[in-house]
Motif scaffolding. Structure first.
Motif, PDB file in Angstrom:
ATOM      1  N   LYS A 116       2.415 -16.723  -3.480  1.00 46.17           N
ATOM      2  CA  LYS A 116       3.409 -17.379  -4.630  1.00 46.17           C
ATOM      3  C   LYS A 116       4.811 -17.553  -4.301  1.00 46.17           C
ATOM      4  CE  LYS A 116       0.634 -15.475  -8.308  1.00 46.17           C
ATOM      5  NZ  LYS A 116       0.541 -14.451  -9.252  1.00 46.17           N
ATOM      6  N   ARG A 117       5.269 -16.507  -2.964  1.00 48.13           N
ATOM      7  CA  ARG A 117       6.471 -16.677  -2.525  1.00 48.13           C
ATOM      8  C   ARG A 117       6.408 -16.677  -1.098  1.00 48.13           C
ATOM      9  NH1 ARG A 117      10.519 -12.528  -4.698  1.00 48.13           N
ATOM     10  NH2 ARG A 117      11.997 -13.931  -3.560  1.00 48.13           N
ATOM     11  N   PRO A 118       6.252 -18.002  -0.277  1.00 53.73           N
ATOM     12  CA  PRO A 118       6.119 -17.967   0.817  1.00 53.73           C
ATOM     13  C   PRO A 118       7.285 -17.517   1.978  1.00 53.73           C
ATOM     14  CG  PRO A 118       6.274 -20.192   0.027  1.00 53.73           C
ATOM     15  CD  PRO A 118       6.164 -19.192  -1.024  1.00 53.73           C
ATOM     16  N   GLU A 119       8.238 -17.251   1.406  1.00 49.63           N
ATOM     17  CA  GLU A 119       9.338 -16.761   2.002  1.00 49.63           C
ATOM     18  C   GLU A 119       9.242 -15.410   2.192  1.00 49.63           C
ATOM     19  OE1 GLU A 119      11.028 -16.272  -2.127  1.00 49.63           O
ATOM     20  OE2 GLU A 119       9.578 -17.740  -1.009  1.00 49.63           O
ATOM     21  N   MET A 120       8.316 -14.561   1.659  1.00 48.05           N
ATOM     22  CA  MET A 120       8.235 -13.275   1.561  1.00 48.05           C
ATOM     23  C   MET A 120       6.807 -12.943   2.267  1.00 48.05           C
ATOM     24  SD  MET A 120       7.502 -10.639  -1.767  1.00 48.05           S
ATOM     25  CE  MET A 120       8.947 -11.049  -2.509  1.00 48.05           C
ATOM     26  N   GLY A 121       7.211 -11.991   3.197  1.00 54.52           N
ATOM     27  CA  GLY A 121       6.058 -11.329   3.942  1.00 54.52           C
ATOM     28  C   GLY A 121       5.554  -9.972   3.552  1.00 54.52           C
ATOM     29  N   ILE A 122       4.208  -9.634   3.218  1.00 52.58           N
ATOM     30  CA  ILE A 122       3.922  -8.475   2.695  1.00 52.58           C
ATOM     31  C   ILE A 122       3.121  -7.681   3.807  1.00 52.58           C
ATOM     32  CG2 ILE A 122       2.209  -7.234   0.879  1.00 52.58           C
ATOM     33  CD1 ILE A 122       2.411 -10.135  -0.533  1.00 52.58           C
ATOM     34  N   VAL A 123       3.774  -6.482   3.986  1.00 49.05           N
ATOM     35  CA  VAL A 123       3.501  -5.853   5.363  1.00 49.05           C
ATOM     36  C   VAL A 123       2.787  -4.083   4.615  1.00 49.05           C
ATOM     37  CG1 VAL A 123       3.894  -4.652   7.547  1.00 49.05           C
ATOM     38  CG2 VAL A 123       4.970  -6.716   6.852  1.00 49.05           C
ATOM     39  N   ARG A 124       1.449  -4.236   4.869  1.00 48.64           N
ATOM     40  CA  ARG A 124       0.973  -2.565   4.417  1.00 48.64           C
ATOM     41  C   ARG A 124       1.040  -1.847   5.745  1.00 48.64           C
ATOM     42  NH1 ARG A 124      -4.210  -0.680   4.013  1.00 48.64           N
ATOM     43  NH2 ARG A 124      -4.550   1.228   2.416  1.00 48.64           N
ATOM     44  N   MET A 125       1.815  -0.397   5.180  1.00 41.81           N
ATOM     45  CA  MET A 125       1.882   0.366   6.163  1.00 41.81           C
ATOM     46  C   MET A 125       1.344   1.606   5.909  1.00 41.81           C
ATOM     47  SD  MET A 125       5.662  -0.193   7.409  1.00 41.81           S
ATOM     48  CE  MET A 125       6.099  -1.826   8.444  1.00 41.81           C
ATOM     49  N   ARG A 126       1.244   2.765   7.069  1.00 41.00           N
ATOM     50  CA  ARG A 126       1.095   4.028   6.913  1.00 41.00           C
ATOM     51  C   ARG A 126       2.013   4.872   7.419  1.00 41.00           C
ATOM     52  NH1 ARG A 126      -3.603   4.682   9.077  1.00 41.00           N
ATOM     53  NH2 ARG A 126      -2.920   4.763  11.133  1.00 41.00           N
ATOM     54  N   TRP A 127       2.739   5.688   6.852  1.00 38.64           N
ATOM     55  CA  TRP A 127       3.676   6.392   7.447  1.00 38.64           C
ATOM     56  C   TRP A 127       3.613   7.881   7.571  1.00 38.64           C
ATOM     57  CZ3 TRP A 127       4.719   3.288   2.872  1.00 38.64           C
ATOM     58  CH2 TRP A 127       5.255   2.227   3.044  1.00 38.64           C
ATOM     59  N   GLU A 128       3.566   8.478   8.562  1.00 39.08           N
ATOM     60  CA  GLU A 128       3.330  10.010   8.850  1.00 39.08           C
ATOM     61  C   GLU A 128       4.496  10.632   8.975  1.00 39.08           C
ATOM     62  OE1 GLU A 128      -0.821  10.247  11.023  1.00 39.08           O
ATOM     63  OE2 GLU A 128       0.696   8.260  11.574  1.00 39.08           O
ATOM     64  N   ALA A 129       4.839  11.861   8.376  1.00 40.03           N
ATOM     65  CA  ALA A 129       5.612  12.959   8.794  1.00 40.03           C
ATOM     66  C   ALA A 129       5.037  13.797  10.072  1.00 40.03           C
ATOM     67  CB  ALA A 129       6.295  13.647   7.606  1.00 40.03           C
ATOM     68  N   LEU A 130       5.832  13.689  10.891  1.00 44.23           N
ATOM     69  CA  LEU A 130       5.200  14.797  11.998  1.00 44.23           C
ATOM     70  C   LEU A 130       5.992  15.734  12.575  1.00 44.23           C
ATOM     71  CD1 LEU A 130       4.278  11.547  14.658  1.00 44.23           C
ATOM     72  CD2 LEU A 130       2.798  12.686  12.858  1.00 44.23           C
ATOM     73  N   ASP A 131       5.646  16.891  12.865  1.00 46.94           N
ATOM     74  CA  ASP A 131       6.532  17.988  13.309  1.00 46.94           C
ATOM     75  C   ASP A 131       6.889  17.873  14.509  1.00 46.94           C
ATOM     76  OD1 ASP A 131       4.467  19.341  14.409  1.00 46.94           O
ATOM     77  OD2 ASP A 131       4.192  20.894  13.217  1.00 46.94           O
ATOM     78  N   GLN A 132       7.593  19.038  15.057  1.00 47.98           N
ATOM     79  CA  GLN A 132       7.947  18.663  16.336  1.00 47.98           C
ATOM     80  C   GLN A 132       6.708  19.078  17.377  1.00 47.98           C
ATOM     81  OE1 GLN A 132       8.776  21.043  14.050  1.00 47.98           O
ATOM     82  NE2 GLN A 132       7.690  22.866  14.736  1.00 47.98           N
ATOM     83  N   THR A 133       5.608  19.353  16.948  1.00 48.64           N
ATOM     84  CA  THR A 133       4.370  19.534  18.078  1.00 48.64           C
ATOM     85  C   THR A 133       3.576  18.273  17.938  1.00 48.64           C
ATOM     86  OG1 THR A 133       2.915  20.380  16.278  1.00 48.64           O
ATOM     87  CG2 THR A 133       4.258  21.796  17.845  1.00 48.64           C
TER      88      THR A 133
END
Length: 154
Positions: A116-133
């Protein structure tokens, strides 16, 4: 990128990047919990030690906020962002304790240009919080919207 904003085309399925560092302290945990999530294992060290969590730990919502900060500073502020459809899923897998240093790892899962809006890209992501290890503590899945490079230009 040499100063150019990141666009839809700069995110490719399978890409994984790690960014940022945020040091968690007992004071930050208690301050956030006192205002937003006043459960005993976020506020009281003795009660937290006796809980199933085994120590004073951050609210999952606080960790999500830190992840958002790392996301914004890591790439979103350098991108031609157009918002988000939101978060599909959040998993609090392991407690985040005082002394942990969190980083954010993001992985591009899929992408497409909006029909519907060809100027817009839809990017599905996974975000992970990692600790120092490198252990994953929290995981979120959702979308970012980015401008398609050159869309709508004459």
């Amino acid at each position: 990128m040499s100063g150019e904003l990141l666009h839809y085309e700069d995110f490719n399925v399978g890409d994984t990047h790690t960014c940022g560092a945020f040091a968690m302290s007992a004071d930050l945990i208690r301050e956030y919990a006192g205002e937003w999530d006043p459960q005993p294992f976020h506020l009281d060290e003795e009660l937290a030690n006796a809980s199933v969590l085994g120590g004073l730990c951050a609210s999952g919502w606080q960790v999500c906020s830190i992840m958002n900060r790392l996301m914004v500073l890591g790439y979103a502020n350098q991108a031609a962002g157009m918002g988000s459809f939101g978060i599909e899923q959040v998993k609090w897998m392991k407690p985040v304790y005082a002394g942990d240093v969190l980083s954010l790892r993001y992985t591009v899962l899929e992408k497409r240009v909006s029909s519907k809006r060809p100027e817009m890209g839809i990017v599905r992501m996974r975000w992970e919080a990692l600790d120092q290890t490198g252990q994953a503590k929290t995981e979120m899945t959702g979308t970012n919207l980015f401008r398609v490079r050159g869309a709508g230009e004459a």
